[in-house]
Design a protein around this motif. Structure first.
Motif, PDB file in Angstrom:
ATOM      1  N   SER A  17       0.865  -1.307  -0.074  1.00  0.00           N
ATOM      2  CA  SER A  17      -0.046   0.007   0.003  1.00  0.00           C
ATOM      3  C   SER A  17       0.878   1.286  -0.028  1.00  0.00           C
ATOM      4  CB  SER A  17      -0.888   0.083   1.299  1.00  0.00           C
ATOM      5  OG  SER A  17      -0.035   0.148   2.502  1.00  0.00           O
ATOM      6  N   GLY A  18       0.489   2.283  -0.546  1.00  0.00           N
ATOM      7  CA  GLY A  18       1.026   3.625  -0.321  1.00  0.00           C
ATOM      8  C   GLY A  18       1.579   4.084  -1.629  1.00  0.00           C
ATOM      9  N   GLY A  19       1.356   3.447  -2.849  1.00  0.00           N
ATOM     10  CA  GLY A  19       1.821   3.957  -4.123  1.00  0.00           C
ATOM     11  C   GLY A  19       3.166   3.247  -4.550  1.00  0.00           C
ATOM     12  N   ILE A  20       3.750   4.077  -5.323  1.00  0.00           N
ATOM     13  CA  ILE A  20       4.821   3.312  -6.372  1.00  0.00           C
ATOM     14  C   ILE A  20       5.824   2.919  -5.434  1.00  0.00           C
ATOM     15  CG2 ILE A  20       6.384   3.486  -8.255  1.00  0.00           C
ATOM     16  CD1 ILE A  20       3.475   3.607  -9.098  1.00  0.00           C
ATOM     17  N   VAL A  21       6.338   1.612  -5.514  1.00  0.00           N
ATOM     18  CA  VAL A  21       7.571   1.414  -4.688  1.00  0.00           C
ATOM     19  C   VAL A  21       8.545   0.620  -5.844  1.00  0.00           C
ATOM     20  CG1 VAL A  21       6.464   0.964  -2.644  1.00  0.00           C
ATOM     21  CG2 VAL A  21       6.738  -0.819  -4.077  1.00  0.00           C
ATOM     22  N   VAL A  22       7.957  -0.015  -6.728  1.00  0.00           N
ATOM     23  CA  VAL A  22       8.991  -0.700  -7.726  1.00  0.00           C
ATOM     24  C   VAL A  22       8.871   0.241  -8.930  1.00  0.00           C
ATOM     25  CG1 VAL A  22       9.212  -2.777  -9.319  1.00  0.00           C
ATOM     26  CG2 VAL A  22       8.329  -3.016  -6.891  1.00  0.00           C
ATOM     27  N   LEU A  64      -0.667  -6.654  -7.393  1.00  0.00           N
ATOM     28  CA  LEU A  64      -1.891  -6.906  -6.573  1.00  0.00           C
ATOM     29  C   LEU A  64      -2.378  -5.741  -5.864  1.00  0.00           C
ATOM     30  CD1 LEU A  64      -1.424 -10.613  -5.417  1.00  0.00           C
ATOM     31  CD2 LEU A  64      -1.993  -9.961  -7.518  1.00  0.00           C
ATOM     32  N   SER A  65      -1.413  -4.507  -5.758  1.00  0.00           N
ATOM     33  CA  SER A  65      -1.644  -3.287  -5.096  1.00  0.00           C
ATOM     34  C   SER A  65      -2.728  -2.516  -5.548  1.00  0.00           C
ATOM     35  CB  SER A  65      -0.349  -2.754  -4.935  1.00  0.00           C
ATOM     36  OG  SER A  65       0.751  -3.600  -4.658  1.00  0.00           O
ATOM     37  N   VAL A  66      -3.347  -2.043  -4.452  1.00  0.00           N
ATOM     38  CA  VAL A  66      -4.237  -0.615  -4.724  1.00  0.00           C
ATOM     39  C   VAL A  66      -3.972   0.421  -3.763  1.00  0.00           C
ATOM     40  CG1 VAL A  66      -6.633   0.319  -4.845  1.00  0.00           C
ATOM     41  CG2 VAL A  66      -6.073  -2.145  -5.440  1.00  0.00           C
ATOM     42  N   PRO A  67      -3.490   1.551  -4.305  1.00  0.00           N
ATOM     43  CA  PRO A  67      -2.910   1.914  -5.819  1.00  0.00           C
ATOM     44  C   PRO A  67      -2.089   1.138  -6.438  1.00  0.00           C
ATOM     45  CG  PRO A  67      -2.378   3.560  -4.405  1.00  0.00           C
ATOM     46  CD  PRO A  67      -2.978   2.455  -3.322  1.00  0.00           C
ATOM     47  N   ARG A  68      -1.636   0.997  -7.786  1.00  0.00           N
ATOM     48  CA  ARG A  68      -0.650   0.574  -8.254  1.00  0.00           C
ATOM     49  C   ARG A  68       0.580   0.803  -7.838  1.00  0.00           C
ATOM     50  NH1 ARG A  68      -2.740  -1.610 -13.329  1.00  0.00           N
ATOM     51  NH2 ARG A  68      -4.713  -2.291 -12.821  1.00  0.00           N
ATOM     52  N   ALA A  69       1.707  -0.248  -7.589  1.00  0.00           N
ATOM     53  CA  ALA A  69       2.823  -0.125  -6.896  1.00  0.00           C
ATOM     54  C   ALA A  69       3.986  -0.157  -7.957  1.00  0.00           C
ATOM     55  CB  ALA A  69       2.863  -0.883  -5.751  1.00  0.00           C
ATOM     56  N   VAL A  70       3.704  -0.332  -9.140  1.00  0.00           N
ATOM     57  CA  VAL A  70       4.853  -0.603 -10.195  1.00  0.00           C
ATOM     58  C   VAL A  70       4.681   0.511 -11.161  1.00  0.00           C
ATOM     59  CG1 VAL A  70       5.969  -2.396 -11.600  1.00  0.00           C
ATOM     60  CG2 VAL A  70       4.793  -3.239  -9.701  1.00  0.00           C
ATOM     61  N   ASP A  71       6.064   1.011 -11.470  1.00  0.00           N
ATOM     62  CA  ASP A  71       6.077   2.116 -12.585  1.00  0.00           C
ATOM     63  C   ASP A  71       6.794   1.450 -13.832  1.00  0.00           C
ATOM     64  OD1 ASP A  71       5.944   4.024 -14.309  1.00  0.00           O
ATOM     65  OD2 ASP A  71       7.455   5.245 -13.011  1.00  0.00           O
ATOM     66  N   LEU A  72       6.399   1.254 -14.924  1.00  0.00           N
ATOM     67  CA  LEU A  72       7.276   0.851 -16.063  1.00  0.00           C
ATOM     68  C   LEU A  72       7.823   1.596 -16.526  1.00  0.00           C
ATOM     69  CD1 LEU A  72       5.243  -2.177 -17.328  1.00  0.00           C
ATOM     70  CD2 LEU A  72       7.058  -2.359 -15.681  1.00  0.00           C
ATOM     71  N   ASP A  73       7.324   2.683 -16.666  1.00  0.00           N
ATOM     72  CA  ASP A  73       8.116   3.855 -17.617  1.00  0.00           C
ATOM     73  C   ASP A  73       8.377   3.461 -19.026  1.00  0.00           C
ATOM     74  OD1 ASP A  73       8.583   6.716 -18.140  1.00  0.00           O
ATOM     75  OD2 ASP A  73      10.562   6.238 -17.365  1.00  0.00           O
ATOM     76  N   GLY A  74       7.414   2.743 -19.488  1.00  0.00           N
ATOM     77  CA  GLY A  74       7.506   2.436 -20.927  1.00  0.00           C
ATOM     78  C   GLY A  74       8.293   1.265 -21.323  1.00  0.00           C
TER      79      GLY A  74
END
Length: 399
Positions: A245-250, A269-279
């Motif tokens: 929980s708590g936002g982007i960590v990856v 599986l997180s809400v909000p999403r916790a993974v940022d791929l940046d393309g």
């Protein structure tokens, strides 16, 4: 009136993310001033935020809805079209379905019943609940237990973690001997780690707190790490499951380099999403909504059986509510009759020097006459609907 404001599975992910309150925030909301709102309980799970509350204005509850909306952090005026407002039995029916596992992303998941219980327990601790919510939450929790015990829904054995593990098992052609990372140490992360471990995966657990990671790692024969070590850990992994929980960590620099033809699989599986791929195109990112849950004739039959128990509980509750309303009307009618008899007897006997025994007999005669006249209306009230009940009370000037 009992109401429910629901941001459930059909609500946009960004709205559910903004309303994903941790326990301290929930506690603060339950303690806050809330004009028009009486009792209040807040249910937050991985994929829903729902507020169950009562109105103090005695009407349609508009003041209560506005009062609740005013204190919910992250709620915007433009969100009104994505929220569902339920009233009365519709609100209660929704809670019953949630507690029974019929409104979950994974049908029949066992965790949601515990989450319903914790939501009510927190409201009781804070003092924001009362007889109305105690009644419906108590019924919902007992119903959820009964569904799990008396239908096959409890035997499906599916959960968020089991669905995630099954997907990765199929995606990688088996998990035995595979190395994976679970990011997080909460309930969803624990469920996923347990299911992955059962399928033979070797796991690293990464969390904000090393102690939390260590506690979960011990249960799955894994190794604990902090988020500061995430890039190193993921670089040695065949897959990852993220449940925090708590936002982007990856972030992109944490993820290993792969060829686009053989992407690194990661489930968020997180809400909000916790993974940022940046393309990044060498990463195969999936959420729980993108993975098929349990299905088939057995699941459909279990759902139907659970739905029947929910319908029976609702019918029983509706009958109890009608009986309670009729009981109040009957008491009101009899109190009115007793008052009329007492006034008229007192007026008729005023100034007469009669013994007490005679006065008592006259008063008793008046009540017998009143009871005979009230027998028909009283019998009708016991089985009356709202419209008939109101008509009978109007006949006696008690509307």
């Amino acid at each position: 009136m009992i109401l429910a404001l629901v941001a459930g599975r059909s609500a946009p992910a960004q709205l559910r993310a903004r309303l994903a309150y941790d326990e301290p925030t929930q506690r603060a909301l339950l303690q806050a001033d809330r004009p028009g709102v009486g009792e209040l309980a807040i249910l937050c799970t991985c994929h829903r935020t729902e507020a169950y509350f009562t109105s103090t204005d005695g009407g349609a509850g508009y003041e209560a809805v506005h009062g609740l909306a005013a204190i919910l952090p992250g709620l915007l005026p433009t969100d009104q079209h994505d929220l569902i407002l339920l009233e009365g039995l519709d609100a209660i029916a929704h809670l019953f379905r949630v507690a029974s596992g019929l409104d979950s992303q994974v049908v029949g998941e066992p965790q949601v019943l515990g989450q319903v219980r914790r939501a009510f327990t927190l409201a009781k601790e804070v003092g924001s609940t009362g007889p109305a919510l105690a009644n419906i939450f108590g019924r919902a929790i007992r119903l959820g237990r009964r569904v799990r015990a008396d239908t096959d829904l409890g035997g499906i054995g599916q959960s968020i973690g089991s669905i995630a593990a099954a997907h990765l098992d199929g995606r990688l052609g088996g998990l035995a001997g595979r190395t994976g990372t679970v990011v997080g140490a909460g309930e969803a992360a624990e469920d996923a780690a347990t299911q992955l471990h059962k399928r033979g995966a070797r796991l690293a657990i990464a969390s904000r707190q090393k102690a939390s990671a260590a506690r979960l790692a011990e249960t799955v024969d894994g190794t604990a790490f902090t988020l500061a070590e995430l890039a190193e850990v993921l670089g040695k992994s065949d897959f990852a499951v993220v449940a925090v929980s708590g936002g982007i960590v990856v972030r992109p620099h944490h993820l290993p380099q792969r060829s686009p033809g053989d992407p690194f699989p990661i489930l968020d599986l997180s809400v909000p999403r916790a993974v940022d791929l940046d393309g990044r195109t060498d990463i195969e990112l999936r959420s729980l909504e993108e993975i098929p849950g349990p299905g088939g004739a057995d699941v459909a039959g279990a759902q139907a059986a659970a739905g029947a128990l929910v319908a029976a509980e609702l019918a029983q509750l509706e009958q109890w509510m009608e009986t309670r309303e009729s009981g109040s009307a009957i008491r009101h009618l009899r109190e009115y009759a007793e008052g009329v008899v007492a006034d008229e007897v007192a007026r008729a006997l005023s100034g007469l020097a009669l013994p007490d025994q005679t006065r008592d007999r006259v008063e008793a005669l008046g009540m017998r006459v009143a009871n005979k006249l009230l027998h028909g209306p009283t019998t009708a009230l016991r089985g009356a609907d709202d419209e008939t009940r109101a008509a009978i009370m109007r006949m006696f000037g008690l509307d």
